[in-house]
Design a protein around this motif. Structure first.
Motif, PDB file in Angstrom:
ATOM      1  N   LEU A 225     -12.529   9.843 -12.414  1.00 50.04           N
ATOM      2  CA  LEU A 225     -11.637   9.902 -11.254  1.00 50.04           C
ATOM      3  C   LEU A 225     -10.987   8.555 -10.975  1.00 50.04           C
ATOM      4  N   SER A 226      -9.715   8.622 -10.629  1.00 50.62           N
ATOM      5  CA  SER A 226      -8.971   7.446 -10.197  1.00 50.62           C
ATOM      6  C   SER A 226      -8.342   7.754  -8.843  1.00 50.62           C
ATOM      7  N   ALA A 227      -8.403   6.813  -7.933  1.00 51.96           N
ATOM      8  CA  ALA A 227      -7.827   6.989  -6.593  1.00 51.96           C
ATOM      9  C   ALA A 227      -6.509   6.221  -6.502  1.00 51.96           C
ATOM     10  N   TYR A 228      -5.433   6.936  -6.275  1.00 52.76           N
ATOM     11  CA  TYR A 228      -4.095   6.355  -6.135  1.00 52.76           C
ATOM     12  C   TYR A 228      -3.940   5.899  -4.687  1.00 52.76           C
ATOM     13  N   LEU A 229      -3.875   4.586  -4.493  1.00 56.15           N
ATOM     14  CA  LEU A 229      -3.851   4.026  -3.149  1.00 56.15           C
ATOM     15  C   LEU A 229      -2.431   3.612  -2.794  1.00 56.15           C
ATOM     16  N   VAL A 230      -1.850   4.297  -1.800  1.00 57.59           N
ATOM     17  CA  VAL A 230      -0.474   3.990  -1.404  1.00 57.59           C
ATOM     18  C   VAL A 230      -0.314   4.221   0.101  1.00 57.59           C
ATOM     19  N   GLY A 231      -0.377   3.171   0.863  1.00 58.05           N
ATOM     20  CA  GLY A 231      -0.103   3.238   2.295  1.00 58.05           C
ATOM     21  C   GLY A 231      -0.810   4.383   2.994  1.00 58.05           C
TER      22      GLY A 231
ATOM     23  N   LYS B 293       0.130   1.928  11.327  1.00 59.32           N
ATOM     24  CA  LYS B 293       1.398   1.231  11.112  1.00 59.32           C
ATOM     25  C   LYS B 293       1.185   0.076  10.128  1.00 59.32           C
ATOM     26  N   ASN B 294       2.224  -0.169   9.334  1.00 58.03           N
ATOM     27  CA  ASN B 294       2.185  -1.250   8.343  1.00 58.03           C
ATOM     28  C   ASN B 294       1.013  -1.119   7.378  1.00 58.03           C
ATOM     29  N   ALA B 295       0.641   0.134   7.095  1.00 51.71           N
ATOM     30  CA  ALA B 295      -0.511   0.360   6.218  1.00 51.71           C
ATOM     31  C   ALA B 295      -0.334  -0.277   4.848  1.00 51.71           C
ATOM     32  N   SER B 296       0.892  -0.301   4.336  1.00 53.36           N
ATOM     33  CA  SER B 296       1.119  -0.789   2.979  1.00 53.36           C
ATOM     34  C   SER B 296       1.002  -2.303   2.843  1.00 53.36           C
ATOM     35  N   ILE B 297       0.932  -3.010   3.974  1.00 55.15           N
ATOM     36  CA  ILE B 297       0.731  -4.464   3.914  1.00 55.15           C
ATOM     37  C   ILE B 297      -0.460  -4.884   4.782  1.00 55.15           C
TER      38      ILE B 297
ATOM     39  N   ALA C  78      12.358  -1.989  -7.543  1.00 54.77           N
ATOM     40  CA  ALA C  78      13.578  -1.826  -6.752  1.00 54.77           C
ATOM     41  C   ALA C  78      13.326  -0.771  -5.694  1.00 54.77           C
ATOM     42  N   VAL C  79      13.940  -0.929  -4.547  1.00 54.46           N
ATOM     43  CA  VAL C  79      13.910   0.084  -3.492  1.00 54.46           C
ATOM     44  C   VAL C  79      15.322   0.276  -2.970  1.00 54.46           C
ATOM     45  N   ASN C  80      15.529   1.406  -2.310  1.00 57.90           N
ATOM     46  CA  ASN C  80      16.810   1.660  -1.656  1.00 57.90           C
ATOM     47  C   ASN C  80      16.577   2.592  -0.472  1.00 57.90           C
ATOM     48  N   GLU C  81      17.650   3.099   0.085  1.00 61.74           N
ATOM     49  CA  GLU C  81      17.538   3.952   1.274  1.00 61.74           C
ATOM     50  C   GLU C  81      16.794   5.253   0.994  1.00 61.74           C
ATOM     51  N   ASP C  82      16.702   5.657  -0.279  1.00 63.95           N
ATOM     52  CA  ASP C  82      16.064   6.922  -0.632  1.00 63.95           C
ATOM     53  C   ASP C  82      14.593   6.767  -1.010  1.00 63.95           C
ATOM     54  N   SER C  83      14.085   5.560  -0.989  1.00 62.68           N
ATOM     55  CA  SER C  83      12.720   5.319  -1.452  1.00 62.68           C
ATOM     56  C   SER C  83      11.676   5.879  -0.484  1.00 62.68           C
ATOM     57  N   HIS C  84      10.520   6.191  -1.037  1.00 57.84           N
ATOM     58  CA  HIS C  84       9.380   6.640  -0.238  1.00 57.84           C
ATOM     59  C   HIS C  84       9.050   5.560   0.797  1.00 57.84           C
TER      60      HIS C  84
ATOM     61  N   ASN D 108       6.401   4.466   2.050  1.00 56.86           N
ATOM     62  CA  ASN D 108       5.242   3.623   1.770  1.00 56.86           C
ATOM     63  C   ASN D 108       5.462   2.600   0.662  1.00 56.86           C
ATOM     64  N   ILE D 109       6.645   2.620   0.025  1.00 59.91           N
ATOM     65  CA  ILE D 109       6.889   1.592  -0.995  1.00 59.91           C
ATOM     66  C   ILE D 109       7.968   0.602  -0.563  1.00 59.91           C
ATOM     67  N   LEU D 110       8.532   0.785   0.628  1.00 50.84           N
ATOM     68  CA  LEU D 110       9.590  -0.103   1.084  1.00 50.84           C
ATOM     69  C   LEU D 110       9.079  -1.500   1.448  1.00 50.84           C
ATOM     70  N   ASN D 111       7.821  -1.578   1.799  1.00 53.04           N
ATOM     71  CA  ASN D 111       7.248  -2.821   2.311  1.00 53.04           C
ATOM     72  C   ASN D 111       5.792  -2.855   1.871  1.00 53.04           C
ATOM     73  N   ARG D 112       5.540  -3.434   0.672  1.00 51.12           N
ATOM     74  CA  ARG D 112       4.182  -3.360   0.120  1.00 51.12           C
ATOM     75  C   ARG D 112       3.863  -4.578  -0.735  1.00 51.12           C
TER      76      ARG D 112
END
Length: 451
Positions: free
Chosen positions: A9-15, A30-34, A61-67, A69-73
């Motif tokens: 098992l692997s746990a994918y950790l994202v915000g 709030k601000n879970a990703s950082i 890279a990020v843009n307006e369409d990004s998830h 939880n990846i905009l600020n990590r």
């Protein structure tokens, strides 16, 4: 007797979780990703569940369409170093691109994390899909490398990195204070690599770790990706949703291993899952509906763009059949594109239904009770559609906590999953041998020929 096969098992950790709307839940942090304390808690929870790996993904890279939880990590290898100090057993794997790194720097980064964690590091090798071209523009490039050429470069890149990891033999640093000898020159090896894409001398300025080298992880499902994995990978993450297709992928990839002198137990295939676990089916369905209700239609459509390339959805209503939309064949992640186009062909969903199918990656049979979830995982494992699973929680930390507290004990009772860690390194968790030092073997063979 050979050891009984058990689920990895692997746990994918994202915000706050993989669901696009998970951050909107009232209880979401709030601000879970950082938040480093939050990530430490997630890794410790996965370690409490005896997971093999805590996994950190990345994009450049990020843009307006990004998830959200990846905009600020965090940058992932930096995060791994912090998590190494907060855990003692669980493997620590992060993504890094062969297209936008240099082999020497990357080899040094992951070797450092491997030492800091006492032999628990892994590198998730990606070539970087770039459907929009935005990643390239962050690295002074006007065009992204074509798919097959990315894999050709990646083969050389991995060879260089693994060669650099063999720059020093395990006992090269003698540090004899009496004689003043810090290292044995005979046990230092220069790579002297010259290929089509890279020319690297070496040696690396850090020695081999307790497990020899970080574990190589990949996720490519295309034919070039499978060939690269069969030659170099030790863990492969896959996101095949259909059981029969997953079995076919498993058989296809494992069948390629003998071409490279490898056996099936030297590569583990982990299928991505996003279960919603609750004490009753009704409670699980309620969690799923709550998340769906929080998803704004425009968010869902933007999410589709990430899978299928840039599309101007303003031209369509939400009730437009997805089959009527022209999705461009892009230069991104081909396995995502192929899966989505097949789903459209088979189910003929509207755009509204299509993004609902995608949200959080939830498979309908993985929304239910702990026993129901365990039944599905057991089937996929026993019938060789997977060697284990990449757990991608729709909501964190609740989803991970529920899985650890309610599903893991069932898998343990059935003898499908470890009761406790039996080793300390990631290779030991995965049943992988410590790799021999190829440069040492090469140089000794050359010395014998010359003499």
């Amino acid at each position: 007797m050979p050891q009984k096969r058990q689920i990895h098992l692997s746990a994918y950790l994202v915000g706050t979780g993989i669901h696009v709307a998970s951050w909107r839940l009232p209880e979401a942090r709030k601000n879970a990703s950082i938040d480093i304390d939050y990530y430490k808690y997630l890794a410790q929870t996965a370690e409490r569940g005896k997971f093999d790996i805590a996994f950190i993904a990345d994009s450049l890279a990020v843009n307006e369409d990004s998830h959200p939880n990846i905009l600020n990590r965090f940058e992932p290898t930096t995060l791994l170093a912090a998590l190494a100090g907060a855990t003692s057993k669980i493997g620590l794997v992060a993504t890094a691109s062969t297209t936008y790194h240099e082999p020497y720097n990357l080899a040094r980064l992951f070797a450092s994390v491997d030492h800091i964690s006492n032999g628990r590091a892994g590198w998730n090798v990606v070539t970087t899909g770039d459907a929009t071209g935005e990643t390239g523009r962050n690295f002074s490039r006007t065009e992204h490398v074509e798919h097959d050429h990315r894999y050709e470069r990646a083969e050389e890149f991995i060879d260089v990195v693994q060669g650099l990891w063999d720059s020093w033999e395990d006992d090269a640093f003698v540090q004899d204070k009496e004689t003043g000898v810090f290292f044995d020159p005979a046990k230092m090896h220069r790579l002297n690599y010259k290929g089509t894409y890279y020319s690297v001398q070496g040696p690396l300025n850090i020695g081999r770790s307790r497990q020899g080298q970080p574990v190589i992880v990949q996720a490519g499902a295309s034919e070039p990706g499978q060939r690269l994995a069969a030659r170099t990978a030790e863990v492969v993450f896959s996101h095949v949703k259909d059981f029969e297709r997953a079995k076919a992928f498993y058989k296809s990839l494992k069948s390629k291993l003998p071409d490279y002198g490898r056996t099936p137990d030297q590569l583990h295939i982990l299928q991505g899952i996003s279960p919603i676990v609750a004490d009753t089916q009704e409670e699980a369905e309620a969690i799923h509906r709550k998340l769906h209700d929080l998803l704004l239609p425009e968010q869902g459509l933007r999410f589709l763009s990430g899978y299928l390339g840039k599309v101007d959805f303003s031209r369509y209503s939400l009730d437009t059949p997805a089959a009527e939309v022209e999705f461009p064949q892009d230069n991104g992640i081909q396995s995502h594109f192929e899966w989505m186009t097949e789903l459209i062909r088979k189910q003929n969903p509207t755009l509204r239904e299509l993004y609902a199918l995608l949200e959080g990656g939830a498979n309908r049979e993985l929304i239910g009770t702990p026993a129901q979830i365990a039944d599905v995982l057991e089937k996929w494992f026993v019938e060789e559609a997977a060697d284990g699973f990449m757990f991608i929680a729709p909501v964190l930390p609740q989803g991970l906590e529920a899985f650890v507290d309610k599903v893991i004990p069932i898998l343990q009772e059935r003898g499908l999953y470890r009761q406790d860690y039996e080793g300390d390194t990631l290779r030991e968790h995965l049943g992988l041998e410590k790799p021999y030092n190829r440069l040492a073997v090469r140089d000794r063979a050359l010395s014998e020929v010359e003499s």
